[in-house]
Design an enzyme around this catalytic site. Structure first.
Site, PDB file in Angstrom:
ATOM      1  N   GLY A  73       0.777  -1.239   0.000  1.00 44.96           N
ATOM      2  CA  GLY A  73       0.000   0.000   0.000  1.00 44.96           C
ATOM      3  C   GLY A  73       0.805   1.284   0.000  1.00 44.96           C
ATOM      4  O   GLY A  73       0.231   2.375   0.090  1.00 44.96           O
ATOM      5  N   GLN A  74       2.142   1.174  -0.105  1.00 50.40           N
ATOM      6  CA  GLN A  74       2.930   2.400  -0.147  1.00 50.40           C
ATOM      7  C   GLN A  74       2.549   3.218  -1.375  1.00 50.40           C
ATOM      8  O   GLN A  74       2.160   2.676  -2.402  1.00 50.40           O
ATOM      9  CB  GLN A  74       4.454   2.110  -0.198  1.00 50.40           C
ATOM     10  CG  GLN A  74       4.999   1.448   1.025  1.00 50.40           C
ATOM     11  CD  GLN A  74       5.013  -0.068   0.870  1.00 50.40           C
ATOM     12  OE1 GLN A  74       4.135  -0.659   0.252  1.00 50.40           O
ATOM     13  NE2 GLN A  74       6.004  -0.703   1.435  1.00 50.40           N
ATOM     14  N   GLU A  75       2.709   4.509  -1.269  1.00 54.45           N
ATOM     15  CA  GLU A  75       2.303   5.414  -2.348  1.00 54.45           C
ATOM     16  C   GLU A  75       2.893   4.996  -3.696  1.00 54.45           C
ATOM     17  O   GLU A  75       2.207   4.987  -4.715  1.00 54.45           O
ATOM     18  CB  GLU A  75       2.722   6.844  -2.013  1.00 54.45           C
ATOM     19  CG  GLU A  75       2.171   7.858  -2.987  1.00 54.45           C
ATOM     20  CD  GLU A  75       2.467   9.291  -2.597  1.00 54.45           C
ATOM     21  OE1 GLU A  75       2.060  10.179  -3.360  1.00 54.45           O
ATOM     22  OE2 GLU A  75       3.101   9.521  -1.549  1.00 54.45           O
TER      23      GLU A  75
END
Length: 183
Positions: A73-75
Site C-alpha cells: 500500500g505504499q504510495e
C-alpha cells in the site's frame, strides 16, 4: 466405502474442480492488510514488514476457497494495484481507524478502484481496523467520511475489526461468503 475415505478421496482428487474466489486486499501502508491476511490463515499475529509487491494465500471458509492477494500500500505501489484487478470478485479495503490525516487518500483510492472496468462486478468489504486504539474513528464515522451510502453499483459492507486480536474478521469473511452467487 465409508464416509472418511470418500472425503479423503475427494480432497485429493485432482479432477474435482474447486471454485476459487479472487480477493484483493488493499489499503494504505500500515493499515494492517498483511496482519489480517495471516490472521485469516493461521489465527495468529505474525511480525510483518512493509509489503513490496504482494503476498498471496488461499483461505478456506466453510468449503469456500478464497485466493487472497495482499497488495503493498505504499504510495509508490498504488499505481500498480490495477495489475491485480482482473477476475477479482472481492475487494477488501483495510482502513487504519486511527489515521484521520490520510482518510481522504483512502477515499480517492476506493473510488478510483470502483471506477475501474475490471472491478465493475466486485463486492467490497471495508475493514475498519485498529478499533482497539484509543481515539480511533468508528466504522460509522469512516462510512460517513467515505460516503459509502453513495455506492449503488457494488454490494458493500463495513466491519469494525482488530487485526491483532482477530476480532471482527470472521464476521467480515462470513459476509463475503454470504455474497457468493448473489450477483
Amino acid at each position: 466405502r465409508d464416509n472418511i475415505s470418500e472425503t479423503k478421496y475427494s480432497l485429493f482428487n485432482p479432477y474435482l474442480h474447486v471454485a476459487e474466489h479472487k480477493v484483493i486486499i488493499v489499503g494504505l501502508d500500515n493499515a494492517g492488510k498483511t496482519t489480517i491476511l495471516y490472521q485469516f490463515l493461521m489465527n495468529e499475529v505474525v511480525h510483518t514488514s512493509p509489503t513490496i509487491g504482494s503476498n498471496v494465500e488461499e483461505i478456506v471458509v466453510k468449503n469456500t476457497h478464497f485466493l487472497m492477494w495482499d497488495i503493498g500500500g505504499q504510495e509508490s505501489l498504488r499505481s500498480s494495484w490495477n495489475t491485480y484487478y482482473s477476475n477479482t470478485e472481492f475487494i477488501i479495503l483495510v482502513v487504519d481507524s486511527t489515521d484521520r490525516e490520510r482518510l481522504s487518500i483512502t477515499k480517492e483510492e476506493l473510488y478510483r478502484m470502483l471506477a475501474h472496468e475490471d472491478l465493475r462486478k466486485a463486492t467490497v468489504l471495508i475493514f475498519a481496523n485498529k478499533q482497539d486504539m484509543k481515539g480511533c474513528m468508528t466504522a460509522g464515522e469512516i462510512s460517513k467520511y467515505l460516503t459509502l451510502s453513495s455506492i449503488k453499483d457494488h454490494p458493500w459492507h463495513i466491519q469494525s475489526c482488530c487485526a491483532l486480536t482477530g476480532e471482527g474478521l470472521c464476521q467480515g469473511l462470513e459476509w463475503m461468503t454470504s455474497r457468493i452467487g448473489v450477483r
